[in-house]
Write a protein that holds these residues in place. Structure first.
Motif, PDB file in Angstrom:
ATOM      1  N   LYS A  77     -33.548 106.530 142.567  1.00  0.00           N
ATOM      2  CA  LYS A  77     -33.845 105.118 142.762  1.00  0.00           C
ATOM      3  C   LYS A  77     -33.193 104.720 144.071  1.00  0.00           C
ATOM      4  CE  LYS A  77     -33.617 100.555 140.611  1.00  0.00           C
ATOM      5  NZ  LYS A  77     -33.133  99.767 139.444  1.00  0.00           N
ATOM      6  N   GLY A  78     -34.001 104.383 145.055  1.00  0.00           N
ATOM      7  CA  GLY A  78     -33.470 104.270 146.406  1.00  0.00           C
ATOM      8  C   GLY A  78     -32.998 105.642 146.830  1.00  0.00           C
ATOM      9  N   GLU A  79     -31.744 105.742 147.245  1.00  0.00           N
ATOM     10  CA  GLU A  79     -31.189 107.044 147.632  1.00  0.00           C
ATOM     11  C   GLU A  79     -30.269 107.620 146.562  1.00  0.00           C
ATOM     12  OE1 GLU A  79     -29.352 106.664 151.440  1.00  0.00           O
ATOM     13  OE2 GLU A  79     -31.250 106.309 152.492  1.00  0.00           O
ATOM     14  N   GLU A  80     -30.169 106.945 145.421  1.00  0.00           N
ATOM     15  CA  GLU A  80     -29.253 107.383 144.371  1.00  0.00           C
ATOM     16  C   GLU A  80     -29.996 108.142 143.267  1.00  0.00           C
ATOM     17  OE1 GLU A  80     -25.910 107.060 144.485  1.00  0.00           O
ATOM     18  OE2 GLU A  80     -26.281 106.257 146.497  1.00  0.00           O
ATOM     19  N   PRO A  81     -29.482 109.313 142.898  1.00  0.00           N
ATOM     20  CA  PRO A  81     -30.120 110.060 141.808  1.00  0.00           C
ATOM     21  C   PRO A  81     -29.923 109.357 140.473  1.00  0.00           C
ATOM     22  CG  PRO A  81     -28.059 111.106 142.428  1.00  0.00           C
ATOM     23  CD  PRO A  81     -28.296 110.018 143.428  1.00  0.00           C
ATOM     24  N   VAL A  82     -30.959 109.387 139.627  1.00  0.00           N
ATOM     25  CA  VAL A  82     -30.848 108.761 138.311  1.00  0.00           C
ATOM     26  C   VAL A  82     -31.097 109.751 137.174  1.00  0.00           C
ATOM     27  CG1 VAL A  82     -31.414 106.452 139.133  1.00  0.00           C
ATOM     28  CG2 VAL A  82     -33.269 107.962 138.404  1.00  0.00           C
ATOM     29  N   TYR A  83     -31.823 110.832 137.444  1.00  0.00           N
ATOM     30  CA  TYR A  83     -32.126 111.801 136.383  1.00  0.00           C
ATOM     31  C   TYR A  83     -32.710 113.056 137.015  1.00  0.00           C
ATOM     32  CZ  TYR A  83     -34.279 113.829 132.160  1.00  0.00           C
ATOM     33  OH  TYR A  83     -34.632 114.663 131.125  1.00  0.00           O
ATOM     34  N   ALA A  84     -32.359 114.205 136.466  1.00  0.00           N
ATOM     35  CA  ALA A  84     -32.919 115.471 136.930  1.00  0.00           C
ATOM     36  C   ALA A  84     -33.113 116.396 135.745  1.00  0.00           C
ATOM     37  CB  ALA A  84     -31.995 116.126 137.957  1.00  0.00           C
ATOM     38  N   PHE A  85     -34.161 117.211 135.824  1.00  0.00           N
ATOM     39  CA  PHE A  85     -34.328 118.224 134.784  1.00  0.00           C
ATOM     40  C   PHE A  85     -34.886 119.511 135.363  1.00  0.00           C
ATOM     41  CE2 PHE A  85     -38.581 116.357 134.672  1.00  0.00           C
ATOM     42  CZ  PHE A  85     -39.424 117.422 134.357  1.00  0.00           C
ATOM     43  N   ILE A  86     -34.474 120.608 134.768  1.00  0.00           N
ATOM     44  CA  ILE A  86     -34.989 121.937 135.083  1.00  0.00           C
ATOM     45  C   ILE A  86     -35.394 122.569 133.760  1.00  0.00           C
ATOM     46  CG2 ILE A  86     -34.408 124.258 135.919  1.00  0.00           C
ATOM     47  CD1 ILE A  86     -32.420 122.897 137.867  1.00  0.00           C
ATOM     48  N   TYR A  87     -36.635 123.006 133.690  1.00  0.00           N
ATOM     49  CA  TYR A  87     -37.147 123.585 132.444  1.00  0.00           C
ATOM     50  C   TYR A  87     -37.430 125.065 132.647  1.00  0.00           C
ATOM     51  CZ  TYR A  87     -40.397 124.600 128.611  1.00  0.00           C
ATOM     52  OH  TYR A  87     -41.026 125.158 127.531  1.00  0.00           O
ATOM     53  N   GLU A  88     -36.791 125.888 131.814  1.00  0.00           N
ATOM     54  CA  GLU A  88     -36.974 127.339 131.841  1.00  0.00           C
ATOM     55  C   GLU A  88     -37.886 127.712 130.666  1.00  0.00           C
ATOM     56  OE1 GLU A  88     -34.207 131.385 132.095  1.00  0.00           O
ATOM     57  OE2 GLU A  88     -33.303 129.484 131.464  1.00  0.00           O
ATOM     58  N   PRO A  89     -39.190 127.876 130.931  1.00  0.00           N
ATOM     59  CA  PRO A  89     -40.155 127.941 129.829  1.00  0.00           C
ATOM     60  C   PRO A  89     -40.097 129.190 128.969  1.00  0.00           C
ATOM     61  CG  PRO A  89     -41.265 128.244 131.941  1.00  0.00           C
ATOM     62  CD  PRO A  89     -39.856 127.849 132.246  1.00  0.00           C
ATOM     63  N   VAL A  90     -39.745 130.325 129.537  1.00  0.00           N
ATOM     64  CA  VAL A  90     -39.773 131.568 128.755  1.00  0.00           C
ATOM     65  C   VAL A  90     -38.814 131.486 127.568  1.00  0.00           C
ATOM     66  CG1 VAL A  90     -39.283 134.044 128.797  1.00  0.00           C
ATOM     67  CG2 VAL A  90     -40.540 132.995 130.685  1.00  0.00           C
ATOM     68  N   VAL A  91     -37.655 130.873 127.789  1.00  0.00           N
ATOM     69  CA  VAL A  91     -36.652 130.763 126.720  1.00  0.00           C
ATOM     70  C   VAL A  91     -36.495 129.330 126.199  1.00  0.00           C
ATOM     71  CG1 VAL A  91     -35.340 132.809 127.359  1.00  0.00           C
ATOM     72  CG2 VAL A  91     -34.862 130.655 128.523  1.00  0.00           C
ATOM     73  N   LEU A 138     -34.034 123.480 128.398  1.00  0.00           N
ATOM     74  CA  LEU A 138     -34.155 122.272 129.210  1.00  0.00           C
ATOM     75  C   LEU A 138     -32.775 121.846 129.685  1.00  0.00           C
ATOM     76  CD1 LEU A 138     -35.635 119.808 130.366  1.00  0.00           C
ATOM     77  CD2 LEU A 138     -35.403 118.718 128.117  1.00  0.00           C
ATOM     78  N   TYR A 139     -32.572 121.936 130.989  1.00  0.00           N
ATOM     79  CA  TYR A 139     -31.331 121.487 131.609  1.00  0.00           C
ATOM     80  C   TYR A 139     -31.557 120.071 132.133  1.00  0.00           C
ATOM     81  CZ  TYR A 139     -30.295 126.513 131.764  1.00  0.00           C
ATOM     82  OH  TYR A 139     -30.094 127.834 131.434  1.00  0.00           O
ATOM     83  N   GLU A 140     -30.581 119.184 131.908  1.00  0.00           N
ATOM     84  CA  GLU A 140     -30.678 117.814 132.389  1.00  0.00           C
ATOM     85  C   GLU A 140     -29.392 117.410 133.097  1.00  0.00           C
ATOM     86  OE1 GLU A 140     -33.039 115.182 129.313  1.00  0.00           O
ATOM     87  OE2 GLU A 140     -31.666 116.532 128.241  1.00  0.00           O
ATOM     88  N   GLY A 141     -29.539 116.608 134.122  1.00  0.00           N
ATOM     89  CA  GLY A 141     -28.401 116.019 134.805  1.00  0.00           C
ATOM     90  C   GLY A 141     -28.556 114.512 134.842  1.00  0.00           C
ATOM     91  N   ILE A 142     -27.557 113.804 134.329  1.00  0.00           N
ATOM     92  CA  ILE A 142     -27.570 112.345 134.318  1.00  0.00           C
ATOM     93  C   ILE A 142     -26.349 111.869 135.092  1.00  0.00           C
ATOM     94  CG2 ILE A 142     -27.652 110.272 132.891  1.00  0.00           C
ATOM     95  CD1 ILE A 142     -28.585 112.120 130.577  1.00  0.00           C
ATOM     96  N   PRO A 143     -26.518 111.368 136.315  1.00  0.00           N
ATOM     97  CA  PRO A 143     -25.376 110.994 137.135  1.00  0.00           C
ATOM     98  C   PRO A 143     -24.399 110.072 136.408  1.00  0.00           C
ATOM     99  CG  PRO A 143     -27.360 110.972 138.456  1.00  0.00           C
ATOM    100  CD  PRO A 143     -27.796 111.198 137.037  1.00  0.00           C
ATOM    101  N   GLY A 144     -23.138 110.514 136.391  1.00  0.00           N
ATOM    102  CA  GLY A 144     -22.085 109.762 135.726  1.00  0.00           C
ATOM    103  C   GLY A 144     -21.975 110.023 134.240  1.00  0.00           C
ATOM    104  N   GLN A 145     -22.936 110.773 133.674  1.00  0.00           N
ATOM    105  CA  GLN A 145     -22.930 111.033 132.229  1.00  0.00           C
ATOM    106  C   GLN A 145     -22.900 112.514 131.879  1.00  0.00           C
ATOM    107  OE1 GLN A 145     -25.735 108.679 129.886  1.00  0.00           O
ATOM    108  NE2 GLN A 145     -25.963 107.247 131.591  1.00  0.00           N
ATOM    109  N   GLY A 146     -23.031 113.391 132.875  1.00  0.00           N
ATOM    110  CA  GLY A 146     -22.881 114.807 132.608  1.00  0.00           C
ATOM    111  C   GLY A 146     -24.153 115.620 132.715  1.00  0.00           C
ATOM    112  N   ALA A 147     -24.005 116.909 132.442  1.00  0.00           N
ATOM    113  CA  ALA A 147     -25.097 117.870 132.443  1.00  0.00           C
ATOM    114  C   ALA A 147     -25.283 118.415 131.035  1.00  0.00           C
ATOM    115  CB  ALA A 147     -24.806 119.014 133.416  1.00  0.00           C
ATOM    116  N   TYR A 148     -26.539 118.731 130.700  1.00  0.00           N
ATOM    117  CA  TYR A 148     -26.858 119.102 129.321  1.00  0.00           C
ATOM    118  C   TYR A 148     -27.852 120.257 129.293  1.00  0.00           C
ATOM    119  CZ  TYR A 148     -24.726 114.593 128.439  1.00  0.00           C
ATOM    120  OH  TYR A 148     -23.838 113.544 128.404  1.00  0.00           O
ATOM    121  N   LEU A 149     -27.723 121.080 128.262  1.00  0.00           N
ATOM    122  CA  LEU A 149     -28.678 122.148 127.977  1.00  0.00           C
ATOM    123  C   LEU A 149     -29.177 121.947 126.554  1.00  0.00           C
ATOM    124  CD1 LEU A 149     -30.221 124.788 128.235  1.00  0.00           C
ATOM    125  CD2 LEU A 149     -28.070 126.026 127.883  1.00  0.00           C
ATOM    126  N   ASN A 150     -30.457 121.638 126.441  1.00  0.00           N
ATOM    127  CA  ASN A 150     -31.060 121.334 125.141  1.00  0.00           C
ATOM    128  C   ASN A 150     -30.218 120.330 124.350  1.00  0.00           C
ATOM    129  OD1 ASN A 150     -33.153 123.058 125.755  1.00  0.00           O
ATOM    130  ND2 ASN A 150     -32.424 124.731 124.479  1.00  0.00           N
TER     131      ASN A 150
END
Length: 254
Positions: free
Chosen positions: A107-121, A124-136
């Motif tokens: 949003k503007g120049e600030e990240p708000v959400y990111a995800f990387i999906y590894e389909p074979v396995v 779902l990796y997620e990054g929420i700025p200020g709230q941490g990183a998550y795997l499934n």
């Protein structure tokens, strides 16, 4: 939009990716060239299929889009989405099960959400700025540095002395996913000093790795800058520890 709303969009895209892209996995036709990307790389059939799946969703939302194959699509939005619709295309085409879908939302120049999906396995990796990183849905962190680190390392010769200071190196062929592996503690570092990476390659991985506690710099030791460009090139040094960062930066100068 809320993180919850972005996550729902991510899950919709993942469902479409599984249905439309994964049937091409390992199929020789997926590797046929259909064009040239803005950065000069060949666009393969599967790249185009994957991009169409992802871009169509974000186009309908009216957000700005920066995608590896299409380049920049300006829609006058306060939101910009950086997309690598298939991180690890060569692996996918060759039947090597290490590839991912990578998306970062700003949003503007600030990240708000990111995800990387590894389909074979189905990871779902997620990054929420200020709230941490998550795997499934479970919080992830970088691991503590061991006596001899294991890193992913890409070079064209520069910094080769680094090989004598680590236990093992990997070149897995999907940089965003490798950053996700750093985030969950499977690697100690991801280093690419070929001046080859584009913002779309690393945007989501940088957000997720940072939220997991990684230090992410360029090859000069400065904070990595993710521009809204489909053609800029950057170097990357992402590690789990300040000591390792200092060692890598000193050795790649040689």
């Amino acid at each position: 939009m809320s993180v919850k709303a972005w996550r729902k969009i991510a899950l919709d895209i993942i469902n479409d990716f599984d249905q439309n892209v994964m049937p091409l996995f390992g199929d020789a036709r997926a590797g046929e060239t259909v064009g040239i990307s803005p950065s000069g790389d060949e666009t393969k059939v599967v790249d185009k299929v994957a991009e169409n799946v992802v871009v169509s969703k974000f186009k309908a939302l009216g957000v700005n889009i920066v995608s590896e194959e299409m380049g920049v699509i300006e829609q006058g939005s306060e939101y910009t989405v950086l997309i690598d619709p298939l991180d690890g295309s060569y692996n996918f085409i060759s039947g090597i099960p290490f590839f991912a879908l990578s998306v970062a939302i700003f949003k503007g120049e600030e990240p708000v959400y990111a995800f990387i999906y590894e389909p074979v396995v189905k990871k779902l990796y997620e990054g929420i700025p200020g709230q941490g990183a998550y795997l499934n849905g479970q919080r992830i962190k970088v691991r503590k540095l061991g006596e001899k680190p294991s890193i992913s390392f890409y070079t064209r010769g520069k910094g080769i002395e680094l090989l004598n200071h680590v236990k093992r190196t990997r070149t897995l062929g999907a940089i965003a996913l490798e950053l996700a592996y750093l985030a969950r503690g499977a690697l100690d570092g991801v280093v690419d000093i070929r001046n080859y990476l584009r913002p779309t390659d690393i945007a989501a991985g940088v957000i997720i790795a940072k939220e997991a506690g990684a230090l992410v710099k360029d090859s000069n030791g400065d904070e990595i800058e993710v521009s809204f460009s489909a053609t800029d090139k950057v170097n990357l040094v992402a590690v789990n520890d300040e000591e390792l960062l200092k060692m890598v930066l000193s050795l790649i100068e040689k």
